[in-house]
Design a protein around this motif. Structure first.
Motif, short mmCIF file in Angstrom:
data_model
loop_
_atom_site.label_atom_id
_atom_site.label_comp_id
_atom_site.label_asym_id
_atom_site.label_seq_id
_atom_site.Cartn_x
_atom_site.Cartn_y
_atom_site.Cartn_z
N ALA A 184 4.02 -1.22 7.69
CA ALA A 184 3.59 -0.54 6.47
C ALA A 184 2.49 0.46 6.78
O ALA A 184 2.42 1.54 6.17
CB ALA A 184 3.13 -1.55 5.43
N ASN A 185 1.61 0.13 7.71
CA ASN A 185 0.51 1.01 8.09
C ASN A 185 1.02 2.32 8.67
O ASN A 185 0.55 3.41 8.30
CB ASN A 185 -0.40 0.30 9.09
N LEU A 186 1.99 2.24 9.58
CA LEU A 186 2.53 3.47 10.19
C LEU A 186 3.36 4.26 9.18
O LEU A 186 3.38 5.49 9.21
CB LEU A 186 3.37 3.11 11.41
N ARG A 187 4.03 3.55 8.27
CA ARG A 187 4.78 4.26 7.23
C ARG A 187 3.82 5.01 6.31
O ARG A 187 4.08 6.17 5.94
CB ARG A 187 5.61 3.25 6.43
N LEU A 188 2.72 4.38 5.96
CA LEU A 188 1.70 5.04 5.14
C LEU A 188 1.12 6.24 5.87
O LEU A 188 0.90 7.30 5.25
CB LEU A 188 0.60 4.05 4.79
N ALA A 189 0.87 6.10 7.16
CA ALA A 189 0.30 7.21 7.94
C ALA A 189 1.21 8.43 7.89
O ALA A 189 0.75 9.56 7.72
CB ALA A 189 0.09 6.76 9.38
N ARG A 190 2.49 8.22 8.02
CA ARG A 190 3.43 9.35 7.97
C ARG A 190 3.50 9.96 6.57
O ARG A 190 3.70 11.17 6.42
CB ARG A 190 4.81 8.90 8.45
N MET A 191 3.33 9.15 5.55
CA MET A 191 3.29 9.68 4.18
C MET A 191 2.06 10.57 4.00
O MET A 191 2.14 11.62 3.33
CB MET A 191 3.27 8.51 3.18
N THR A 237 0.80 -1.23 0.00
CA THR A 237 0.00 0.00 0.00
C THR A 237 0.83 1.28 0.00
O THR A 237 0.49 2.22 -0.72
CB THR A 237 -0.99 -0.01 1.18
N PRO A 238 1.92 1.38 0.78
CA PRO A 238 2.71 2.62 0.72
C PRO A 238 3.22 2.93 -0.68
O PRO A 238 3.20 4.09 -1.12
CB PRO A 238 3.85 2.35 1.70
N ALA A 239 3.68 1.93 -1.40
CA ALA A 239 4.17 2.16 -2.77
C ALA A 239 3.04 2.59 -3.69
O ALA A 239 3.23 3.46 -4.56
CB ALA A 239 4.84 0.90 -3.30
N LEU A 240 1.85 2.01 -3.52
CA LEU A 240 0.71 2.40 -4.33
C LEU A 240 0.29 3.83 -4.01
O LEU A 240 -0.09 4.59 -4.92
CB LEU A 240 -0.46 1.44 -4.09
N SER A 282 -9.58 -0.95 13.91
CA SER A 282 -8.25 -1.49 14.21
C SER A 282 -7.16 -0.52 13.77
O SER A 282 -7.17 0.66 14.13
CB SER A 282 -8.10 -2.86 13.53
N GLY A 283 -6.19 -1.00 12.97
CA GLY A 283 -5.07 -0.16 12.55
C GLY A 283 -5.48 1.03 11.72
O GLY A 283 -4.70 1.99 11.57
N ALA A 284 -6.67 1.01 11.15
CA ALA A 284 -7.14 2.16 10.36
C ALA A 284 -7.37 3.38 11.24
O ALA A 284 -7.39 4.51 10.74
CB ALA A 284 -8.42 1.79 9.60
N VAL A 285 -7.55 3.15 12.56
CA VAL A 285 -7.69 4.29 13.47
C VAL A 285 -6.39 5.08 13.51
O VAL A 285 -6.40 6.32 13.48
CB VAL A 285 -8.09 3.80 14.88
N GLU A 286 -5.26 4.40 13.57
CA GLU A 286 -3.96 5.09 13.49
C GLU A 286 -3.84 5.86 12.18
O GLU A 286 -3.27 6.95 12.13
CB GLU A 286 -2.80 4.09 13.63
N LEU A 287 -4.36 5.26 11.11
CA LEU A 287 -4.30 5.92 9.81
C LEU A 287 -5.16 7.19 9.81
O LEU A 287 -4.77 8.21 9.22
CB LEU A 287 -4.78 4.95 8.73
N PHE A 288 -6.31 7.13 10.45
CA PHE A 288 -7.18 8.30 10.57
C PHE A 288 -6.45 9.45 11.26
O PHE A 288 -6.59 10.62 10.88
CB PHE A 288 -8.44 7.93 11.33
#
Length: 243
Positions: free
Chosen positions: A128-135, A98-101, A153-159
């Motif tokens: 990968a989730n936390l890396r995407l969040a920072r991006m 996902t981060p690359a996409l 779940s982990g999508a809360v961190e993404l939010f």
């Protein structure tokens, strides 16, 4: 007496009519040679080949343009679907790709500034989730959960990565403890283990006060990984996670 003709035929000397007959024969032979010149004889191995050539005609047609499916003008990038030059919708799970996409999507649509989180069920790769969040945060993108939207779940961190975080009053947030690849959950590690700092530091990085972050982290880890705790928009606002 013979007469000389430029032929190789000699008349019969004993025939009284030989001279005239020989002359006529010689004349006919000469005429035949002039009209029908000698052809070289075909050897036993000579043969005649007749070849038939067929001519085919083809019409070259250019391929027809394929119509774009409705609603797909901007394209999909993993869980992201671009719906406008500045907006994407998010549905599904974050994985290692996902981060690359996301990076590719931002290259194609650098004006994106808003993510609508419709139905996001977390990640199968927390790193990968936390890396995407920072991006997302570095790109200056806001996050929003619309009416009926669900972030789990982990999508809360993404939010929390949104520079501005908003949610409809009917939006749903679901939390529970994380689990590592060995099947161990957050409470299986000592309170001072560095693994906890990874999350607490991330909350602080996203602008959540340290004390509030610790309280929220403890709440999520009070629920086993196999269970769920549903939070409302107002609950998230109490932890200063909604603007």
């Amino acid at each position: 007496m013979s007469k000389n003709y430029h032929i190789d035929t000699i008349p019969n000397q004993n025939d009284p009519a030989g001279s005239n007959g020989g002359f006529l024969v010689s004349a006919f032979l000469l005429l035949a040679l002039l009209l029908f010149p000698a052809q070289p004889a075909l050897s036993a191995s000579s043969y005649i080949v007749t070849e038939t050539v067929e001519v085919f005609e083809y019409d070259l047609l250019e391929p027809e343009a394929q119509a774009e499916p409705a609603g797909a003008a901007y394209g999909n990038y993993g869980p992201f679907r671009v719906v406008a030059a500045d907006t994407v919708e998010m549905t599904g799970t974050v994985d290692s790709y996902t981060p690359a996409l996301f990076r590719q999507m931002m290259k194609h649509f650098p004006g994106i500034k808003r993510i609508e989180m419709l139905d996001c069920d977390g990640s199968v790769d927390e790193e990968a989730n936390l890396r995407l969040a920072r991006m997302i945060r570095n790109a200056g993108i806001s996050t929003h959960v619309p009416a009926g939207g669900s972030v789990r779940s982990g999508a809360v961190e993404l939010f929390l990565a949104g520079v501005r975080r908003t949610a409809h009053r009917n939006a749903e947030f679901v939390v529970h403890s994380w689990m590592d690849e060995d099947g161990r959950e957050a409470n299986d590690y000592p309170a001072n283990d560095p693994v906890h700092s990874e999350y607490l530091d991330y909350y602080a990085e996203m602008g959540v006060p340290r004390g509030t972050a610790q309280e929220f982290y403890a709440l999520t880890n009070s629920v086993p990984f196999s269970e769920q705790l549903r939070l409302s928009r107002n609950d998230m606002a109490r932890f200063q996670m909604v603007h």
